[in-house]
Design an enzyme around this catalytic site. Sequence first.
Site, short mmCIF file in Angstrom:
data_model
loop_
_atom_site.label_atom_id
_atom_site.label_comp_id
_atom_site.label_asym_id
_atom_site.label_seq_id
_atom_site.Cartn_x
_atom_site.Cartn_y
_atom_site.Cartn_z
CD GLU A 137 -2.90 -1.02 0.01
OE1 GLU A 137 -3.48 0.06 -0.22
OE2 GLU A 137 -3.03 -2.02 -0.70
CD1 TRP A 160 -0.96 -0.59 -4.07
CD2 TRP A 160 -1.29 0.56 -5.95
NE1 TRP A 160 -1.49 -1.45 -5.02
CE2 TRP A 160 -1.71 -0.77 -6.18
CE3 TRP A 160 -1.40 1.49 -6.99
CZ2 TRP A 160 -2.23 -1.19 -7.40
CZ3 TRP A 160 -1.92 1.06 -8.22
CH2 TRP A 160 -2.33 -0.26 -8.40
CD1 TRP A 198 -17.11 12.13 -19.31
CD2 TRP A 198 -17.70 10.26 -18.27
NE1 TRP A 198 -15.97 11.42 -19.08
CE2 TRP A 198 -16.29 10.26 -18.44
CE3 TRP A 198 -18.30 9.17 -17.63
CZ2 TRP A 198 -15.48 9.22 -18.00
CZ3 TRP A 198 -17.49 8.14 -17.18
CH2 TRP A 198 -16.10 8.16 -17.37
CG ASN A 204 -8.45 1.43 -0.47
OD1 ASN A 204 -8.45 2.53 -0.99
ND2 ASN A 204 -7.89 0.37 -1.02
CD1 TRP A 243 -13.00 9.67 -15.31
CD2 TRP A 243 -11.80 10.73 -13.77
NE1 TRP A 243 -11.93 10.25 -15.96
CE2 TRP A 243 -11.17 10.91 -15.03
CE3 TRP A 243 -11.21 11.32 -12.65
CZ2 TRP A 243 -9.99 11.65 -15.19
CZ3 TRP A 243 -10.03 12.05 -12.81
CH2 TRP A 243 -9.44 12.20 -14.08
CD1 TRP A 265 -11.55 9.51 -6.97
CD2 TRP A 265 -13.24 8.89 -8.29
NE1 TRP A 265 -12.71 9.57 -6.23
CE2 TRP A 265 -13.75 9.20 -7.02
CE3 TRP A 265 -14.13 8.47 -9.28
CZ2 TRP A 265 -15.11 9.11 -6.70
CZ3 TRP A 265 -15.47 8.38 -8.98
CH2 TRP A 265 -15.96 8.69 -7.71
#
Length: 442
Positions: free
Chosen positions: A262, A265, A294, A329, A347, A370
């Site tokens: 993590e 990341w 969208w 998460n 998004w 996202w």
Amino acid sequence: MSLKPKEKVAIFWFRRDLRLHDNAGLYYALRSGYQVVPLFIFDRNILDDLEDKKDARLTFIYEAISKISNELRERDADILVKYGFPVNVWEKLVEDYDIAEVYTNTDYEPYATERDKDVYRILKEKDIVFKTCKDQVIFEKQEILTSQGSPYTIFTPYSRAWKEKCNGFYLSSYPTKKYFRHLYKLKTDEMPSLEEMGFEKADYNFPSDEVSANLLKNYANERDFPAKEATSRIGIHLRFGTVSIRELARHAHEHSDTFLSELIWRDFYQQILSNFPHVGKGEAFRKAYDFIQWRYDKDDFKKWCEGKTGYPLVDAGMRQLNAIGFMHNRVRMVTASFLSKHLLIDWRLGEAYFAQKLLDYDLAANNGGWQWAAGSGTDAAPYFRIFNPASQAEKFDPKMEYIKKWVPEFGTYEYPSPMVDHKMARERCLKAYKDALDKANK
């Protein structure tokens, strides 16, 4: 009034590194040969945009600065705390102080990069050296590259290369306290109050800055279940640097490879932001996805924001976010996927809403998450991965403990029906994405 030093000084500028221990920039400032004046600026470019006058993040920062001030006063030093626009603050500081050098830790976000360029120009006019240091990540920018010399854009090979390069040198702490004698014996005015800056103190019980070995031992098996207290909640401390990433990585390396992943990341998304700055300016990482048509449905977006979609795991997550500025998460992935794929709403609107609400908001990680959910980011998986919120709930909240906590009316006539049918939404999403990619490839 502040007692101004007569001799040349170095200034250390705190930003996303609100701690005295193991602080890279502060360490190098203290070893510069000059007496060091610590500085923090409550930045009006950021604060003026905050709608919530009880923003808990500002209270967190204020308390962290107060703690630093108290620790410094025990050593007959203090921290200069200013409120204003950084350019204006620095224009006055270079007149008030005989500054030899300025040290700070690098911030990789677009606004911070532009701000630092402006400050650099002010300092350069006075022949003042401006030095930035790596502190909030283990590896930055282009420290981890492919065999072709380019930045990694896929996490798994990046993670492998990160682990191969990482050793004790990169995880070593900076022994700042050995050099505290080089702090300037500064006497300052009281720091401006929250009220003077137009804000109020938020009544919030912030999570601990410690991650227990016991939590890490069970982290891999329990972290995906939102009803369990099985995640670290360390995000806000990483965001504002009240913990050291090096200390945390050492702790993770000893107790949990999953937790270490993590942290990797986090480095990954920071280097993506540095090497592909367009992602920080509202563009898709993979630009073909900017061709998606969208839907702009204000009512649908409002239902998502308020947690009234009729999908209980999505609604629980959004209500948790709205209530406490945090979302588990696993549920972040489900809610983000639901907005961008089930509702086919851009998004970027969800990203902005999370930025407004999350206490641990971090541009690189938020944008990366996202875009991962929307399918436009660095992830190697194809765009037709669409989470089914119902099956996600069955798998990760089987006893519905999390859902019942945040959606107490679930199972009653008060709870709304699903606002969109999963099968229809999936087919609509696949068509919209396919059309966009076909258009981009023409």
